[in-house]
Design a protein around this motif. Structure first.
Motif, mmCIF file in Angstrom:
data_model
loop_
_atom_site.group_PDB
_atom_site.id
_atom_site.type_symbol
_atom_site.label_atom_id
_atom_site.label_comp_id
_atom_site.label_asym_id
_atom_site.label_seq_id
_atom_site.Cartn_x
_atom_site.Cartn_y
_atom_site.Cartn_z
ATOM 1 N N ILE A 25 0.860 -1.176 0.000
ATOM 2 C CA ILE A 25 0.000 0.000 0.000
ATOM 3 C C ILE A 25 0.904 1.236 0.000
ATOM 4 C CG2 ILE A 25 -1.753 1.298 1.289
ATOM 5 C CD1 ILE A 25 -2.764 -1.359 0.125
ATOM 6 N N GLY A 26 0.714 2.124 -0.944
ATOM 7 C CA GLY A 26 1.561 3.301 -1.068
ATOM 8 C C GLY A 26 2.797 2.989 -1.895
ATOM 9 N N THR A 27 3.526 4.038 -2.220
ATOM 10 C CA THR A 27 4.735 3.866 -3.024
ATOM 11 C C THR A 27 5.955 3.730 -2.127
ATOM 12 O OG1 THR A 27 5.253 6.226 -3.150
ATOM 13 C CG2 THR A 27 3.738 5.331 -4.838
ATOM 14 N N LEU A 28 7.024 3.218 -2.698
ATOM 15 C CA LEU A 28 8.284 3.125 -1.975
ATOM 16 C C LEU A 28 8.744 4.518 -1.535
ATOM 17 C CD1 LEU A 28 10.707 1.510 -0.966
ATOM 18 C CD2 LEU A 28 11.697 1.722 -3.250
ATOM 19 N N GLU A 29 8.573 5.486 -2.399
ATOM 20 C CA GLU A 29 8.979 6.857 -2.080
ATOM 21 C C GLU A 29 8.201 7.399 -0.881
ATOM 22 O OE1 GLU A 29 8.202 5.781 -5.190
ATOM 23 O OE2 GLU A 29 10.221 5.830 -6.068
ATOM 24 N N GLN A 30 6.888 7.112 -0.826
ATOM 25 C CA GLN A 30 6.073 7.556 0.315
ATOM 26 C C GLN A 30 6.559 6.912 1.606
ATOM 27 O OE1 GLN A 30 2.338 6.240 -1.295
ATOM 28 N NE2 GLN A 30 1.612 8.341 -1.620
ATOM 29 N N LYS A 31 6.761 5.599 1.567
ATOM 30 C CA LYS A 31 7.199 4.873 2.765
ATOM 31 C C LYS A 31 8.563 5.370 3.226
ATOM 32 C CE LYS A 31 3.701 2.166 3.257
ATOM 33 N NZ LYS A 31 2.763 2.483 4.305
ATOM 34 N N TRP A 32 9.487 5.533 2.291
ATOM 35 C CA TRP A 32 10.834 5.972 2.650
ATOM 36 C C TRP A 32 10.797 7.377 3.249
ATOM 37 C CZ3 TRP A 32 14.909 3.348 3.608
ATOM 38 C CH2 TRP A 32 16.147 3.998 3.741
ATOM 39 N N SER A 33 10.015 8.262 2.677
ATOM 40 C CA SER A 33 9.900 9.625 3.191
ATOM 41 C C SER A 33 9.313 9.630 4.603
ATOM 42 C CB SER A 33 9.023 10.460 2.257
ATOM 43 O OG SER A 33 8.809 11.746 2.778
ATOM 44 N N GLN A 34 8.270 8.831 4.831
ATOM 45 C CA GLN A 34 7.659 8.754 6.166
ATOM 46 C C GLN A 34 8.660 8.239 7.191
ATOM 47 O OE1 GLN A 34 4.544 6.138 4.878
ATOM 48 N NE2 GLN A 34 2.999 7.752 4.870
ATOM 49 N N LEU A 35 9.402 7.207 6.838
ATOM 50 C CA LEU A 35 10.388 6.637 7.753
ATOM 51 C C LEU A 35 11.526 7.612 8.009
ATOM 52 C CD1 LEU A 35 11.411 4.255 9.426
ATOM 53 C CD2 LEU A 35 12.460 3.349 7.332
ATOM 54 N N GLU A 36 12.043 8.241 6.964
ATOM 55 C CA GLU A 36 13.129 9.208 7.118
ATOM 56 C C GLU A 36 12.736 10.363 8.042
ATOM 57 O OE1 GLU A 36 16.276 9.664 3.557
ATOM 58 O OE2 GLU A 36 14.273 10.435 3.126
ATOM 59 N N LYS A 37 11.537 10.900 7.859
ATOM 60 C CA LYS A 37 11.076 12.012 8.692
ATOM 61 C C LYS A 37 10.964 11.594 10.153
ATOM 62 C CE LYS A 37 8.669 14.468 5.047
ATOM 63 N NZ LYS A 37 7.384 14.722 4.408
ATOM 64 N N ALA A 38 10.414 10.404 10.399
ATOM 65 C CA ALA A 38 10.271 9.928 11.782
ATOM 66 C C ALA A 38 11.636 9.700 12.422
ATOM 67 C CB ALA A 38 9.440 8.658 11.824
ATOM 68 N N LEU A 39 12.569 9.100 11.684
ATOM 69 C CA LEU A 39 13.917 8.869 12.228
ATOM 70 C C LEU A 39 14.631 10.193 12.485
ATOM 71 C CD1 LEU A 39 15.024 5.800 10.093
ATOM 72 C CD2 LEU A 39 14.502 5.824 12.541
#
Length: 108
Positions: free
Chosen positions: A82-96
């Motif tokens: 669900i969602g794109t790789l770019e979306q997931k990576w951006s969400q994870l990067e921001k949280a980290l």
């Protein structure tokens, strides 16, 4: 595993060092970014996360976990389709990044 329509699945691990930090990260990813869901099992089409040291590997003693490389803060993520790789990576990067700079405060 791969599916022609959805592509490849994947597991990702992030060591947050402590269970408290791992839970804070997962709470933020679930409740504020819609990255995925906290779970004890990683089999689902949505992205799922667990703190392995206190869930799936809780039957292991401290020595066994250390030998297996499972720290108290190890977060395992099964990335869903669900969602794109770019979306997931951006969400994870921001949280980290928020964890690192202290803006992700110690909240439940």
């Amino acid at each position: 595993m791969a599916n022609k329509e959805y592509g490849y699945g994947g597991l990702l691990c992030v060591d947050m060092e402590t269970e408290e930090r791992a839970n804070r990260l997962m709470h933020h990813l679930q409740n504020y970014t819609q990255f995925g869901f906290m779970a004890v099992s990683l089999g689902y089409y949505e992205t799922l996360m667990s703190c392995s040291g206190s869930s799936t590997s809780s039957e292991m003693n401290a020595e066994e976990k250390e030998l297996a490389g499972i720290s108290p803060g190890l977060v395992r993520m099964s990335i869903g389709y669900i969602g794109t790789l770019e979306q997931k990576w951006s969400q994870l990067e921001k949280a980290l990044s928020r964890m690192q700079d202290g803006t992700l405060l110690n909240k439940n």
